[in-house]
Design an enzyme around this catalytic site. Structure first.
Site, short mmCIF file in Angstrom:
data_model
loop_
_atom_site.label_atom_id
_atom_site.label_comp_id
_atom_site.label_asym_id
_atom_site.label_seq_id
_atom_site.Cartn_x
_atom_site.Cartn_y
_atom_site.Cartn_z
N GLU A 1 -2.71 9.23 4.03
CA GLU A 1 -3.02 7.94 3.41
C GLU A 1 -3.52 6.92 4.43
OE1 GLU A 1 0.32 6.38 1.18
OE2 GLU A 1 0.85 8.39 0.51
N GLY B 1 5.23 6.01 -4.59
CA GLY B 1 6.42 5.18 -4.50
C GLY B 1 6.70 4.73 -3.08
N PRO C 1 -4.87 -0.44 -6.04
CA PRO C 1 -5.65 -1.50 -6.69
C PRO C 1 -6.82 -1.92 -5.79
CG PRO C 1 -3.32 -1.92 -6.96
CD PRO C 1 -3.42 -0.77 -6.00
N HIS D 1 0.82 -1.21 0.00
CA HIS D 1 0.00 0.00 0.00
C HIS D 1 0.86 1.26 0.00
CE1 HIS D 1 -4.28 -1.46 0.99
NE2 HIS D 1 -3.58 -2.48 0.55
N ASP E 1 8.07 5.36 -0.20
CA ASP E 1 8.65 6.49 0.53
C ASP E 1 8.15 6.61 1.96
OD1 ASP E 1 6.05 7.28 0.10
OD2 ASP E 1 6.55 9.32 -0.54
N SER F 1 5.17 7.01 2.98
CA SER F 1 4.09 7.98 3.15
C SER F 1 2.87 7.36 3.84
CB SER F 1 3.67 8.57 1.80
OG SER F 1 3.34 7.56 0.87
N SER G 1 -5.46 -21.98 5.54
CA SER G 1 -4.02 -21.69 5.71
C SER G 1 -3.75 -20.19 5.60
CB SER G 1 -3.18 -22.46 4.69
OG SER G 1 -3.45 -22.00 3.37
#
Length: 280
Positions: A44, A28, A118, A22, A30, A32, A202
């Site tokens: 975020e 990227g 996504p 995530h 970083d 964040s 599992s």
């Protein structure tokens, strides 16, 4: 530091790997996703897709220990990547060498996570576009989806699949009917609290069972089932299912390393945070 002692609470290992994913898909790798919201900015971490993330205490504990030994050297984004690797290893997954040297970002915006991560509802076309936009391949999509071999999902994320897929009170036809019936017993309409295993039987161990489940049309999310809608991802699913995951562990490590290079900050970019939840 014995990192095993830090992993407490529900599914902390699963969360640690998910945290890295995530983080890297937004701005990227970083760190964040580690930043806390302020009065002027929702970060975020508080975006709807990230509200189930856990294990931030592990990152904070490692950071605190490192700052005492070597202040200002190891970034939060590097710690995030290293902890993700160690968490996967602890539950039977592969080891991979984590390249380090990342620096931490100073910006974290909730809406970027809301619209750019996504989605569990995404179809294969959207998933391929999102992975391609970060420099990841279709194979990486199939491999990293295998991370769903660990963890849980909330009933709210599959409610439409079970009860109102096309707005007519129907069930997603791509879902195995017998599995759908099992899920309906656990996830009643309007149930927002119950969770179900993404890899039944599992979900706390790292293995190739995820691909066997998807191949049987028992992927929990629409994004799991979507892997059967593309020739390359479908072939990968069937290959791992047929060969008991013969290359999955190695592939996963390689894809995680590749993901770890997305949008990294180096040199004089960003900073080395003193505390991972706040900018310096």
């Amino acid at each position: 530091m014995a990192i095993q002692k830090l992993f407490v609470g529900p599914n902390p290992c699963c969360s640690s790997a998910k945290n890295a994913f995530h983080d890297c898909f937004i701005r990227g790798c970083d760190g964040s996703v580690l930043l806390s919201s302020t009065k002027k900015n929702q970060a975020e971490k508080d975006a709807i897709p990230n509200q189930t993330l856990r294990g931030f205490n592990v990152i904070d504990a490692v950071k605190s220990a490192l700052e005492k030994k070597c202040p200002g050297v190891v970034s939060c984004s590097d710690i995030l990547a290293l902890v993700a690797r160690d968490a996967v290893l602890m539950i039977g997954g592969p080891h991979w060498d984590v390249p380090t040297g990342r620096r931490d970002g100073r910006v974290s915006i909730a809406n970027e996570a809301l619209f750019n991560l996504p989605s569990p509802f995404a179809n294969i076309t959207v998933l391929k576009q999102q992975f391609s936009a970060t420099g990841l391949s279709v194979k990486d999509l199939a491999v990293l989806s295998g991370g769903h071999t660990i963890g849980i999902g909330h009933c709210t994320l599959i409610s439409n699949r079970l009860y109102n897929f096309t707005g007519k009170g129907d069930t997603d036809p791509s879902l195995d009917p017998r599995y759908a019936a099992q899920l309906k017993k656990k996830c009643k309409p309007g149930n927002s609290n119950t969770v179900v295993e993404m890899d039944p039987g599992s979900f706390k161990s790292f293995d190739e069972d995820y691909y066997t489940i998807v191949a049987k049309r028992r992927g929990l999310f629409q994004s799991d089932s979507a892997l059967l809608d593309d020739a390359e991802t479908r072939d990968y699913v069937r290959f791992q299912s047929r060969t008991q995951g013969s290359t999955f562990a190695q592939d996963f490590g390689e894809s995680m390393v590749k993901m770890g290079y997305i949008g990294v900050l180096t040199g004089k970019q960003g900073e080395i945070r003193k505390r991972c939840a706040v900018v310096n």
